[in-house]
Design a protein around this motif. Structure first.
Motif, PDB file in Angstrom:
ATOM      1  N   TYR A 182       8.779   2.178  -0.540  1.00 62.64           N
ATOM      2  CA  TYR A 182       9.391   2.070   0.782  1.00 62.64           C
ATOM      3  C   TYR A 182       9.632   3.470   1.335  1.00 62.64           C
ATOM      4  O   TYR A 182      10.268   4.308   0.675  1.00 62.64           O
ATOM      5  N   ASP A 183       9.117   3.741   2.515  1.00 63.61           N
ATOM      6  CA  ASP A 183       9.288   5.038   3.180  1.00 63.61           C
ATOM      7  C   ASP A 183      10.020   4.842   4.497  1.00 63.61           C
ATOM      8  O   ASP A 183       9.689   3.934   5.274  1.00 63.61           O
ATOM      9  N   TRP A 184      10.990   5.740   4.742  1.00 65.06           N
ATOM     10  CA  TRP A 184      11.782   5.680   5.968  1.00 65.06           C
ATOM     11  C   TRP A 184      11.978   7.094   6.496  1.00 65.06           C
ATOM     12  O   TRP A 184      12.556   7.937   5.813  1.00 65.06           O
ATOM     13  N   GLN A 185      11.474   7.337   7.697  1.00 62.97           N
ATOM     14  CA  GLN A 185      11.708   8.623   8.351  1.00 62.97           C
ATOM     15  C   GLN A 185      13.061   8.535   9.054  1.00 62.97           C
ATOM     16  O   GLN A 185      13.193   8.029  10.162  1.00 62.97           O
ATOM     17  N   VAL A 186      14.087   9.039   8.364  1.00 62.54           N
ATOM     18  CA  VAL A 186      15.463   8.907   8.852  1.00 62.54           C
ATOM     19  C   VAL A 186      15.647   9.689  10.149  1.00 62.54           C
ATOM     20  O   VAL A 186      16.207   9.183  11.130  1.00 62.54           O
ATOM     21  N   THR A 187      15.199  10.944  10.155  1.00 65.96           N
ATOM     22  CA  THR A 187      15.231  11.784  11.352  1.00 65.96           C
ATOM     23  C   THR A 187      13.903  12.539  11.417  1.00 65.96           C
ATOM     24  O   THR A 187      13.029  12.356  10.559  1.00 65.96           O
ATOM     25  N   GLU A 188      13.758  13.410  12.389  1.00 61.31           N
ATOM     26  CA  GLU A 188      12.524  14.191  12.493  1.00 61.31           C
ATOM     27  C   GLU A 188      12.341  15.118  11.302  1.00 61.31           C
ATOM     28  O   GLU A 188      11.216  15.509  10.990  1.00 61.31           O
ATOM     29  N   SER A 189      13.416  15.470  10.623  1.00 60.58           N
ATOM     30  CA  SER A 189      13.325  16.427   9.517  1.00 60.58           C
ATOM     31  C   SER A 189      13.749  15.849   8.167  1.00 60.58           C
ATOM     32  O   SER A 189      13.788  16.579   7.180  1.00 60.58           O
ATOM     33  N   ALA A 190      14.065  14.565   8.098  1.00 60.75           N
ATOM     34  CA  ALA A 190      14.544  13.966   6.850  1.00 60.75           C
ATOM     35  C   ALA A 190      13.786  12.674   6.554  1.00 60.75           C
ATOM     36  O   ALA A 190      13.591  11.841   7.456  1.00 60.75           O
ATOM     37  N   ASP A 191      13.355  12.521   5.300  1.00 58.98           N
ATOM     38  CA  ASP A 191      12.602  11.347   4.869  1.00 58.98           C
ATOM     39  C   ASP A 191      13.233  10.752   3.612  1.00 58.98           C
ATOM     40  O   ASP A 191      13.592  11.487   2.676  1.00 58.98           O
ATOM     41  N   PHE A 192      13.333   9.429   3.600  1.00 61.59           N
ATOM     42  CA  PHE A 192      13.845   8.695   2.438  1.00 61.59           C
ATOM     43  C   PHE A 192      12.693   7.923   1.801  1.00 61.59           C
ATOM     44  O   PHE A 192      11.861   7.343   2.499  1.00 61.59           O
ATOM     45  N   ARG A 193      12.642   7.938   0.460  1.00 62.03           N
ATOM     46  CA  ARG A 193      11.605   7.186  -0.248  1.00 62.03           C
ATOM     47  C   ARG A 193      12.205   6.475  -1.458  1.00 62.03           C
ATOM     48  O   ARG A 193      12.981   7.057  -2.207  1.00 62.03           O
ATOM     49  N   GLN A 194      11.826   5.211  -1.637  1.00 62.68           N
ATOM     50  CA  GLN A 194      12.216   4.433  -2.812  1.00 62.68           C
ATOM     51  C   GLN A 194      10.967   3.835  -3.436  1.00 62.68           C
ATOM     52  O   GLN A 194      10.203   3.132  -2.770  1.00 62.68           O
ATOM     53  N   THR A 195      10.722   4.150  -4.705  1.00 64.66           N
ATOM     54  CA  THR A 195       9.606   3.546  -5.430  1.00 64.66           C
ATOM     55  C   THR A 195      10.148   2.744  -6.599  1.00 64.66           C
ATOM     56  O   THR A 195      11.164   3.095  -7.207  1.00 64.66           O
ATOM     57  N   LEU A 196       9.458   1.660  -6.922  1.00 64.74           N
ATOM     58  CA  LEU A 196       9.859   0.791  -8.028  1.00 64.74           C
ATOM     59  C   LEU A 196       8.612   0.220  -8.673  1.00 64.74           C
ATOM     60  O   LEU A 196       7.709  -0.257  -7.981  1.00 64.74           O
ATOM     61  N   ALA A 197       8.534   0.289 -10.005  1.00 67.62           N
ATOM     62  CA  ALA A 197       7.413  -0.280 -10.747  1.00 67.62           C
ATOM     63  C   ALA A 197       7.953  -1.045 -11.944  1.00 67.62           C
ATOM     64  O   ALA A 197       8.835  -0.559 -12.655  1.00 67.62           O
ATOM     65  N   VAL A 198       7.423  -2.253 -12.158  1.00 62.31           N
ATOM     66  CA  VAL A 198       7.818  -3.092 -13.287  1.00 62.31           C
ATOM     67  C   VAL A 198       6.560  -3.492 -14.038  1.00 62.31           C
ATOM     68  O   VAL A 198       5.622  -4.054 -13.446  1.00 62.31           O
ATOM     69  N   GLU A 199       6.526  -3.187 -15.331  1.00 61.43           N
ATOM     70  CA  GLU A 199       5.412  -3.563 -16.201  1.00 61.43           C
ATOM     71  C   GLU A 199       5.977  -4.492 -17.271  1.00 61.43           C
ATOM     72  O   GLU A 199       6.659  -4.053 -18.195  1.00 61.43           O
ATOM     73  N   SER A 200       5.708  -5.770 -17.124  1.00 68.91           N
ATOM     74  CA  SER A 200       6.342  -6.783 -17.965  1.00 68.91           C
ATOM     75  C   SER A 200       5.335  -7.421 -18.910  1.00 68.91           C
ATOM     76  O   SER A 200       4.282  -7.911 -18.484  1.00 68.91           O
ATOM     77  N   GLY A 201       5.672  -7.398 -20.223  1.00 63.53           N
ATOM     78  CA  GLY A 201       4.839  -8.020 -21.235  1.00 63.53           C
ATOM     79  C   GLY A 201       5.688  -8.767 -22.234  1.00 63.53           C
ATOM     80  O   GLY A 201       6.922  -8.808 -22.149  1.00 63.53           O
ATOM     81  N   GLN A 202       5.041  -9.350 -23.222  1.00 64.47           N
ATOM     82  CA  GLN A 202       5.765 -10.125 -24.225  1.00 64.47           C
ATOM     83  C   GLN A 202       6.651  -9.236 -25.094  1.00 64.47           C
ATOM     84  O   GLN A 202       7.762  -9.625 -25.460  1.00 64.47           O
ATOM     85  N   ASP A 203       6.181  -8.030 -25.423  1.00 62.54           N
ATOM     86  CA  ASP A 203       6.934  -7.152 -26.321  1.00 62.54           C
ATOM     87  C   ASP A 203       7.950  -6.284 -25.583  1.00 62.54           C
ATOM     88  O   ASP A 203       9.000  -5.954 -26.136  1.00 62.54           O
ATOM     89  N   ASN A 204       7.645  -5.886 -24.342  1.00 63.55           N
ATOM     90  CA  ASN A 204       8.520  -4.951 -23.653  1.00 63.55           C
ATOM     91  C   ASN A 204       8.345  -5.072 -22.146  1.00 63.55           C
ATOM     92  O   ASN A 204       7.267  -5.411 -21.657  1.00 63.55           O
TER      93      ASN A 204
END
Length: 254
Positions: A182-204
């Motif tokens: 998710y990317d959000w240009q808060v202002t002309e000079s400020a940027d917010f970024r949120q990344t999330l990754a989930v790797e789901s298996g039987q063991d972990n």
């Protein structure tokens, strides 16, 4: 006569330079990259040295979009031994890299991707962790200042855990990998970024999150503050399931 020769030479030089400038502009459109660097050094009653670096390069071609990421984290602390002496010990050593190649579909921002990653983490719950996945990616929504990209697909992982006695245990198996950015240009000079990754298996199940806010200092330099979380559902006894890092880095775009 001298003026004509000078003008002719200048014209030839301009013609020779034109393809080079065009090639440079074309390459700039294809490649985008950022380099991050952060370091903290303390002395006195507590002595520590922390280094964090990251390179992120994206290659945007007509039908393919490729991304290459490599990052490193090192930390040394001064430890007081039982006899009162002090020794410097390495308390963090982590190197990771990933490659993603996405084939663009007819629909805007939709793609079929293949993703591979590998992490060496000497002090982590898993000392080695590799993932290979394929799947489908798309953009869920986009406005003038925000966008959300997601992807999901099957994959496989290989991992190694180190026990207290020094022996290692190997794990591998099928996974489902889902990720979002998710990317959000808060202002002309400020940027917010949120990344999330989930790797789901039987063991972990491994979950990785990165939250950051960047503020532009000038056209190519940024100051970035962020918080990362990495969690594993299955770890050996004596290891924590969750690792967190709070960082401040300088980012250079080129």
């Amino acid at each position: 006569m001298k003026f004509r020769l000078t003008a002719l030479a200048a014209g030839l030089a301009a013609l020779n330079a034109a393809p080079t400038l065009a090639q440079d502009e074309e390459a700039a459109k294809v490649w985008k990259a950022t380099a991050e660097l952060g370091m903290i050094v303390t002395s006195g009653n507590t002595e520590t040295t922390t280094f964090q670096g990251k390179m992120d390069a994206t290659q945007d071609l007509e039908m393919w979009k490729n991304q290459y990421v490599i990052s490193a984290l090192f930390k040394e602390d001064e430890i007081t031994q039982a006899d009162g002496t002090k020794e410097t010990e390495k308390t963090a050593e982590k190197i990771s890299g990933s490659v993603k190649s996405a084939y663009k579909l007819d629909k805007d921002n939709a793609n079929l991707f293949i993703f591979g990653s590998h992490t060496d983490d000497k002090f982590g719950a898993y000392t080695k962790y590799s993932t290979l996945a394929v799947g489908y990616g798309d953009r869920l929504f986009e406005t003038d200042t925000m966008q959300l990209d997601v992807e999901i697909g099957p994959g496989y992982f290989w991992a190694e855990q180190e026990l207290d006695d020094g022996t290692t245990v190997d794990e591998e198996g099928a996974i489902i990998r889902a990720a979002a950015q998710y990317d959000w240009q808060v202002t002309e000079s400020a940027d917010f970024r949120q990344t999330l990754a989930v790797e789901s298996g039987q063991d972990n199940t491994r979950t990785t999150s990165d939250t950051s806010l960047s503020a532009r200092i000038n056209g190519s330099m940024q100051m970035k503050v962020g918080f990362t979380v990495q969690s594993d559902s299955d770890v050996t006894e004596g290891k924590e399931k969750t690792d967190t890092t709070t960082y401040v880095t300088l980012v250079y775009k080129f």
